[in-house]
Design a protein around this motif. Structure first.
Motif, mmCIF file in Angstrom:
data_model
loop_
_atom_site.group_PDB
_atom_site.id
_atom_site.type_symbol
_atom_site.label_atom_id
_atom_site.label_comp_id
_atom_site.label_asym_id
_atom_site.label_seq_id
_atom_site.Cartn_x
_atom_site.Cartn_y
_atom_site.Cartn_z
ATOM 1 N N GLU A 86 23.073 -21.526 24.659
ATOM 2 C CA GLU A 86 23.565 -20.157 24.513
ATOM 3 C C GLU A 86 22.412 -19.160 24.559
ATOM 4 O O GLU A 86 22.505 -18.115 25.213
ATOM 5 N N GLU A 141 21.221 -18.866 28.117
ATOM 6 C CA GLU A 141 22.126 -18.023 28.885
ATOM 7 C C GLU A 141 21.928 -16.554 28.541
ATOM 8 O O GLU A 141 21.899 -15.701 29.428
ATOM 9 N N GLU A 142 21.780 -16.264 27.245
ATOM 10 C CA GLU A 142 21.555 -14.886 26.808
ATOM 11 C C GLU A 142 20.236 -14.373 27.369
ATOM 12 O O GLU A 142 20.150 -13.239 27.849
ATOM 13 N N ARG A 153 20.759 -13.674 31.006
ATOM 14 C CA ARG A 153 21.496 -12.417 31.182
ATOM 15 C C ARG A 153 20.583 -11.208 30.940
ATOM 16 O O ARG A 153 20.610 -10.235 31.698
ATOM 17 N N GLN A 154 19.779 -11.288 29.883
ATOM 18 C CA GLN A 154 18.872 -10.178 29.593
ATOM 19 C C GLN A 154 17.842 -10.012 30.711
ATOM 20 O O GLN A 154 17.527 -8.897 31.118
#
Length: 189
Positions: A104, A107-108, A111-112
Protein backbone atom coordinates in the motif's frame (compact mmCIF):
# COMPACT_ATOMS: atom_id res chain seq x y z
CA UNK A 1 12.23 -84.71 99.89
CA UNK A 2 13.09 -84.11 96.46
CA UNK A 3 16.65 -84.49 97.21
CA UNK A 4 16.08 -87.81 98.76
CA UNK A 5 14.25 -88.94 95.65
CA UNK A 6 17.10 -87.92 93.52
CA UNK A 7 19.57 -89.62 95.71
CA UNK A 8 17.57 -92.87 95.66
CA UNK A 9 17.23 -92.98 91.93
CA UNK A 10 20.86 -93.51 91.34
CA UNK A 11 23.17 -91.92 89.00
CA UNK A 12 21.37 -89.53 86.73
CA UNK A 13 22.22 -88.79 83.10
CA UNK A 14 22.82 -85.05 82.75
CA UNK A 15 21.55 -85.04 79.16
CA UNK A 16 18.15 -86.54 79.98
CA UNK A 17 15.88 -84.45 82.18
CA UNK A 18 13.64 -85.93 84.80
CA UNK A 19 10.19 -86.94 83.50
CA UNK A 20 8.30 -84.75 85.94
CA UNK A 21 10.42 -81.75 84.95
CA UNK A 22 9.88 -82.58 81.38
CA UNK A 23 6.07 -82.68 81.83
CA UNK A 24 6.03 -79.46 83.89
CA UNK A 25 8.29 -77.72 81.33
CA UNK A 26 6.08 -78.94 78.49
CA UNK A 27 2.91 -77.71 80.28
CA UNK A 28 4.48 -74.30 80.95
CA UNK A 29 5.61 -74.07 77.34
CA UNK A 30 2.09 -74.86 76.11
CA UNK A 31 0.54 -72.31 78.50
CA UNK A 32 3.00 -69.58 77.44
CA UNK A 33 2.57 -70.52 73.77
CA UNK A 34 -1.23 -70.47 74.14
CA UNK A 35 -1.22 -67.08 75.87
CA UNK A 36 1.15 -65.67 73.26
CA UNK A 37 -0.95 -67.20 70.47
CA UNK A 38 -4.17 -65.74 71.87
CA UNK A 39 -2.88 -62.29 72.86
CA UNK A 40 0.25 -61.48 70.90
CA UNK A 41 -0.36 -63.22 67.58
CA UNK A 42 -3.59 -61.28 66.75
CA UNK A 43 -1.81 -57.99 67.51
CA UNK A 44 1.12 -58.98 65.30
CA UNK A 45 -1.28 -60.12 62.57
CA UNK A 46 -3.21 -56.84 62.84
CA UNK A 47 -0.01 -54.77 62.61
CA UNK A 48 1.15 -56.74 59.56
CA UNK A 49 -2.21 -56.24 57.86
CA UNK A 50 -2.10 -52.48 58.59
CA UNK A 51 1.40 -52.29 57.13
CA UNK A 52 0.31 -54.30 54.12
CA UNK A 53 -2.70 -52.00 53.60
CA UNK A 54 -0.54 -48.91 54.05
CA UNK A 55 1.98 -50.17 51.52
CA UNK A 56 -0.69 -51.24 49.03
CA UNK A 57 -2.61 -47.97 49.55
CA UNK A 58 0.60 -45.99 49.13
CA UNK A 59 1.33 -47.81 45.89
CA UNK A 60 -2.22 -47.18 44.68
CA UNK A 61 -1.96 -43.49 45.64
CA UNK A 62 1.41 -43.26 43.92
CA UNK A 63 0.00 -44.90 40.78
CA UNK A 64 -2.98 -42.53 40.91
CA UNK A 65 -0.68 -39.52 41.38
CA UNK A 66 1.50 -40.73 38.51
CA UNK A 67 -1.55 -41.10 36.25
CA UNK A 68 -2.73 -37.60 37.24
CA UNK A 69 0.73 -36.20 36.58
CA UNK A 70 0.76 -37.87 33.14
CA UNK A 71 -2.69 -36.42 32.33
CA UNK A 72 -1.55 -32.97 33.44
CA UNK A 73 1.63 -33.31 31.39
CA UNK A 74 -0.38 -34.25 28.30
CA UNK A 75 -2.71 -31.28 28.89
CA UNK A 76 0.29 -28.95 29.18
CA UNK A 77 1.80 -30.41 26.02
CA UNK A 78 -1.50 -29.90 24.19
CA UNK A 79 -1.76 -26.33 25.49
CA UNK A 80 1.85 -25.64 24.50
CA UNK A 81 1.26 -27.02 21.00
CA UNK A 82 -1.89 -24.90 20.72
CA UNK A 83 0.01 -21.82 21.93
CA UNK A 84 2.79 -22.46 19.39
CA UNK A 85 0.19 -22.89 16.65
CA UNK A 86 -1.53 -19.66 17.70
CA UNK A 87 1.81 -17.81 17.81
CA UNK A 88 2.65 -19.08 14.30
CA UNK A 89 -0.78 -17.97 13.07
CA UNK A 90 -0.39 -14.53 14.64
CA UNK A 91 3.12 -14.20 13.18
CA UNK A 92 1.88 -15.15 9.73
CA UNK A 93 -1.03 -12.72 10.04
CA UNK A 94 1.37 -9.95 11.08
CA UNK A 95 3.64 -10.82 8.14
CA UNK A 96 0.68 -10.62 5.76
CA UNK A 97 -0.40 -7.29 7.23
CA UNK A 98 3.16 -5.97 6.95
CA UNK A 99 3.32 -7.05 3.31
CA UNK A 100 -0.04 -5.42 2.63
CA UNK A 101 1.07 -2.19 4.33
CA UNK A 102 4.34 -2.19 2.36
CA UNK A 103 2.46 -2.75 -0.90
CA UNK A 104 0.00 0.00 0.00
CA UNK A 105 2.83 2.39 0.86
CA UNK A 106 4.56 1.56 -2.45
CA UNK A 107 1.36 2.24 -4.34
CA UNK A 108 0.89 5.51 -2.44
CA UNK A 109 4.50 6.46 -3.17
CA UNK A 110 3.99 5.60 -6.85
CA UNK A 111 0.83 7.72 -6.95
CA UNK A 112 2.61 10.62 -5.27
CA UNK A 113 5.58 10.27 -7.62
CA UNK A 114 3.29 10.23 -10.64
CA UNK A 115 1.42 13.23 -9.26
CA UNK A 116 4.67 15.13 -8.72
CA UNK A 117 5.95 14.17 -12.18
CA UNK A 118 2.64 15.19 -13.78
CA UNK A 119 2.70 18.50 -11.89
CA UNK A 120 6.31 19.00 -13.02
CA UNK A 121 5.40 18.26 -16.63
CA UNK A 122 2.45 20.62 -16.39
CA UNK A 123 4.67 23.33 -14.91
CA UNK A 124 7.31 22.74 -17.58
CA UNK A 125 4.65 22.95 -20.29
CA UNK A 126 3.23 26.15 -18.79
CA UNK A 127 6.75 27.63 -18.53
CA UNK A 128 7.48 26.56 -22.13
CA UNK A 129 4.30 28.23 -23.36
CA UNK A 130 5.09 31.37 -21.41
CA UNK A 131 8.68 31.44 -22.68
CA UNK A 132 7.44 30.77 -26.22
CA UNK A 133 5.00 33.65 -25.95
CA UNK A 134 7.65 36.00 -24.54
CA UNK A 135 10.16 34.87 -27.18
CA UNK A 136 7.63 35.39 -29.96
CA UNK A 137 6.98 38.90 -28.71
CA UNK A 138 10.68 39.67 -28.32
CA UNK A 139 11.58 38.11 -31.68
CA UNK A 140 8.66 39.94 -33.30
CA UNK A 141 9.72 43.25 -31.84
CA UNK A 142 13.36 42.73 -32.83
CA UNK A 143 12.40 41.51 -36.31
CA UNK A 144 10.09 44.48 -36.81
CA UNK A 145 12.79 46.90 -35.69
CA UNK A 146 15.30 45.27 -38.03
CA UNK A 147 12.85 45.16 -40.93
CA UNK A 148 11.98 48.79 -40.31
CA UNK A 149 15.66 49.72 -40.43
CA UNK A 150 16.19 47.70 -43.61
CA UNK A 151 13.12 49.10 -45.34
CA UNK A 152 13.72 52.50 -43.94
CA UNK A 153 10.25 53.00 -42.61
CA UNK A 154 8.49 52.06 -39.45
CA UNK A 155 6.40 48.91 -39.36
CA UNK A 156 4.21 49.87 -36.47
CA UNK A 157 1.04 48.07 -37.51
CA UNK A 158 0.77 45.43 -34.81
CA UNK A 159 -1.55 43.09 -36.70
CA UNK A 160 0.77 42.94 -39.68
CA UNK A 161 3.73 42.66 -37.34
CA UNK A 162 2.12 39.73 -35.49
CA UNK A 163 1.34 37.85 -38.75
CA UNK A 164 4.89 38.24 -40.02
CA UNK A 165 6.38 37.05 -36.74
CA UNK A 166 4.00 34.09 -36.47
CA UNK A 167 4.73 33.00 -40.05
CA UNK A 168 8.48 33.28 -39.41
CA UNK A 169 8.30 31.28 -36.15
CA UNK A 170 6.06 28.64 -37.73
CA UNK A 171 8.66 28.15 -40.46
CA UNK A 172 11.35 27.80 -37.79
CA UNK A 173 9.25 25.23 -35.89
CA UNK A 174 8.67 23.23 -39.08
CA UNK A 175 12.40 23.24 -39.83
CA UNK A 176 13.15 22.07 -36.25
CA UNK A 177 10.62 19.22 -36.55
CA UNK A 178 12.13 18.12 -39.89
CA UNK A 179 15.63 18.23 -38.38
CA UNK A 180 14.52 16.11 -35.40
CA UNK A 181 12.82 13.56 -37.68
CA UNK A 182 15.94 13.33 -39.84
CA UNK A 183 18.11 12.91 -36.70
CA UNK A 184 15.82 10.17 -35.36
CA UNK A 185 15.94 8.29 -38.69
CA UNK A 186 19.73 8.56 -38.78
CA UNK A 187 20.01 7.27 -35.20
CA UNK A 188 17.68 4.34 -35.97
CA UNK A 189 19.89 3.18 -38.85
Amino acid sequence: MMMSLLADAGPQNPLLPDTSELIIGLLCFLIVFGVLGKKLLPNIQKTLEERHDAIEGGLERAASAQAEANRTLEEYKAQLAEARHEAARITEHAREQGSAIIAEMREEGQRQRESIVAAGHAQIEADRRQVTTVLRQDVGRIATDLAGRVVGESLEDSARQSRIVDRFLDELDAQAVRAEAAGAQGAAK
